[in-house]
Design an enzyme around this catalytic site. Sequence first.
Site, PDB file in Angstrom:
ATOM      1  N   LYS A 175       0.844  -1.200   0.000  1.00  0.00           N
ATOM      2  CA  LYS A 175       0.000   0.000   0.000  1.00  0.00           C
ATOM      3  C   LYS A 175       0.876   1.245   0.000  1.00  0.00           C
ATOM      4  O   LYS A 175       2.026   1.195   0.454  1.00  0.00           O
ATOM      5  CB  LYS A 175      -0.865   0.013   1.272  1.00  0.00           C
ATOM      6  CG  LYS A 175      -2.012  -0.983   1.282  1.00  0.00           C
ATOM      7  CD  LYS A 175      -2.833  -0.845   2.550  1.00  0.00           C
ATOM      8  CE  LYS A 175      -3.972  -1.850   2.570  1.00  0.00           C
ATOM      9  NZ  LYS A 175      -5.004  -1.592   1.544  1.00  0.00           N
ATOM     10  N   ARG A 222     -10.435 -11.532   1.606  1.00  0.00           N
ATOM     11  CA  ARG A 222     -11.230 -12.611   1.014  1.00  0.00           C
ATOM     12  C   ARG A 222     -10.480 -13.933   1.037  1.00  0.00           C
ATOM     13  O   ARG A 222     -11.087 -15.002   1.093  1.00  0.00           O
ATOM     14  CB  ARG A 222     -11.641 -12.199  -0.412  1.00  0.00           C
ATOM     15  CG  ARG A 222     -10.477 -11.995  -1.342  1.00  0.00           C
ATOM     16  CD  ARG A 222     -10.844 -11.186  -2.579  1.00  0.00           C
ATOM     17  NE  ARG A 222     -10.883  -9.743  -2.309  1.00  0.00           N
ATOM     18  CZ  ARG A 222     -11.209  -8.823  -3.221  1.00  0.00           C
ATOM     19  NH1 ARG A 222     -11.506  -9.199  -4.468  1.00  0.00           N
ATOM     20  NH2 ARG A 222     -11.225  -7.547  -2.891  1.00  0.00           N
TER      21      ARG A 222
HETATM   22  N1  BES Z   1      -8.233  -3.831   4.290  1.00  0.00           N
HETATM   23  C1  BES Z   1      -8.368  -3.387   2.960  1.00  0.00           C
HETATM   24  C2  BES Z   1      -9.674  -2.632   2.713  1.00  0.00           C
HETATM   25  C3  BES Z   1      -9.788  -1.290   3.353  1.00  0.00           C
HETATM   26  C4  BES Z   1      -9.376  -0.166   2.667  1.00  0.00           C
HETATM   27  C5  BES Z   1     -10.347  -1.155   4.581  1.00  0.00           C
HETATM   28  C6  BES Z   1      -9.531   1.069   3.244  1.00  0.00           C
HETATM   29  C7  BES Z   1     -10.486   0.078   5.158  1.00  0.00           C
HETATM   30  C8  BES Z   1     -10.088   1.203   4.488  1.00  0.00           C
HETATM   31  C9  BES Z   1      -8.357  -4.574   2.014  1.00  0.00           C
HETATM   32  O1  BES Z   1      -7.583  -5.644   2.405  1.00  0.00           O
HETATM   33  C10 BES Z   1      -7.800  -4.078   0.726  1.00  0.00           C
HETATM   34  O2  BES Z   1      -6.670  -3.718   0.700  1.00  0.00           O
HETATM   35  N2  BES Z   1      -8.619  -4.073  -0.320  1.00  0.00           N
HETATM   36  C11 BES Z   1      -8.208  -3.601  -1.584  1.00  0.00           C
HETATM   37  C12 BES Z   1      -8.775  -4.532  -2.629  1.00  0.00           C
HETATM   38  C13 BES Z   1      -8.203  -4.310  -3.991  1.00  0.00           C
HETATM   39  C14 BES Z   1      -6.744  -4.689  -4.017  1.00  0.00           C
HETATM   40  C15 BES Z   1      -8.983  -5.141  -4.968  1.00  0.00           C
HETATM   41  C16 BES Z   1      -8.756  -2.196  -1.744  1.00  0.00           C
HETATM   42  O3  BES Z   1      -9.861  -1.918  -1.256  1.00  0.00           O
HETATM   43  O4  BES Z   1      -8.071  -1.367  -2.322  1.00  0.00           O
HETATM   44 MN    MN Z   2      -5.564  -5.411   1.786  1.00  0.00          MN
END
Ligand code: BES
Ligand code: MN
Length: 493
Positions: free
Chosen positions: A277, A351
């Site tokens: 990230k 997931r």
């Molecule tokens: N934990 C995150 C989702 C999230 C993002 C929660 C912001 C709270 C605030 C999750 O694991 C994630 O990183 N999801 C990605 C999915 C994408 C790679 C398809 C996302 O939401 O960007």
């Molecule tokens: Mn994630």
Amino acid sequence: MEFKARAFNPATLKVDALVLVIPTKGPLGTLASSLDQAGGGVISAILKNGELGRNGNSLALYAPAGIEARKLVLLGGGERPPSESQFQKLAGRIASQLTAPGIKSAALCLDGIEVAGRDGPWRATQLARALGEGLYLFDQFKSKKDQPRPSLARVTLHAEGRDTAAVNAGLDKGLALAEGINLARELGDLPPNVCNPGYLADRARELAKATPGLSAKVLGEKQLETLKMGSLLSVTAGSAHPAQFIIMEYKGGAKGAAPIALVGKGVTFDSGGISLKPGAGMDEMKYDMCGAASVFGTLATAAALKLPLNIVAIIPAVENMPSGNATRPGDIVTSMSGQTIEILNTDAEGRLILCDALTYVERYKPKAVIDIATLTGACVIALGNHASGLFSNNDELASALLGAGEDANDRAWRMPLWEEYDQQLKSNFADMANVGGRNGGSVTAACFLARFTKGYPWAHLDIAGTAWNSGSAKGATGRPVPLLVEYLCREAG
Ligand code: BES
Ligand code: MN
Ligand code: ZN
């Protein structure tokens, strides 16, 4: 804290603070009038001079003559009768008065708002919940406390008549709910170097030990390998902290009655893994275990209320980190269900742990399975911070959850699980990819989970937007504990 309802004479009660809620317009009710009389007309004089804008502000009188309370707080209390949301706001204002430092004992008179009758228990629950939540303070890592702890220990709510027992039951429910909410907030607020998978496992064992009817068991990575949880294990591969698969069982229902299953995402820190990230705001990914936290809180409250239900809670607890051992984009893994997954983005890890947990839970033959997860940023874009995303393969379960959320002021909004979205998960090399592109990101994530939940009524709550506040009020909210507790209360009848 103790919070009880009974009849008392407000003028002669010796408490640190007596809060009197006064309606926006109209004459004073019997409680306020008797207090006004005891105080030599001080309240009516204040109102006559317009010194208490009767809608939304407050005025405190110290050592009021003729009144035993150390301090009398007049609270302008709005419309009669208040709507549900007006009452919830009022409960919050009452709570902030009573949780001020230095107040140990307090009494509350709602002049002109019934706490008896049909709405009484619900109102009592809102008051107790607001007070209990108001007592939450997370300062264990501040070497200099910038705020004294609230010292409120005893509150008495004025109520009379035969309904007082029901009002007291409502108060008890609100206090138990606040305990669950505050437990979830605490776990969410803890830093990820403390709250790692092993820590969550310890807290589960601790909670079980302290709670009659609740047991805990934790599976380690060896056992997860034997169970063939290849998808879950791929997420934890880069972390120095081994995965913990936490199972808690609450047995309050009939022996052999099918349980309700709660499955909570427990990513104690989500760096994104190799699909790292961006740095800004990455600290907030300590909240990626708030699904798990809400399961802890819900169980604690359900057990405190002695709900006559069987509940099984599953928490896959992992940390998602990059390293030489970490899973790569392009890797293909085999889930416990046998379905293969091409991992195109290691940041779509929630997931990957949930699918194995959702397969594992089949062995309990649950009557319903609800997973709770901070699953997608896309859900925050879709619904903001106001509603959790609800996805379900069962209309009855979906409407029960929506209704519970309405009642508990913790709303969810239903989203689709259509075939067209599911098709976005096609992979050239495996049964499915773990991401379906940017469009409809929260829906394709839910569609991914739906491929593992065909054997039971299932609902998924995406709480990415509702589980915490960003900005200056940064911190976990405890949602959706209120929704889940209300759902369970209704299931219990
Ligand atoms: N934990 C995150 C989702 C999230 C993002 C929660 C912001 C709270 C605030 C999750 O694991 C994630 O990183 N999801 C990605 C999915 C994408 C790679 C398809 C996302 O939401 O960007
Ligand atoms: Mn994630
Ligand atoms: Zn995540």
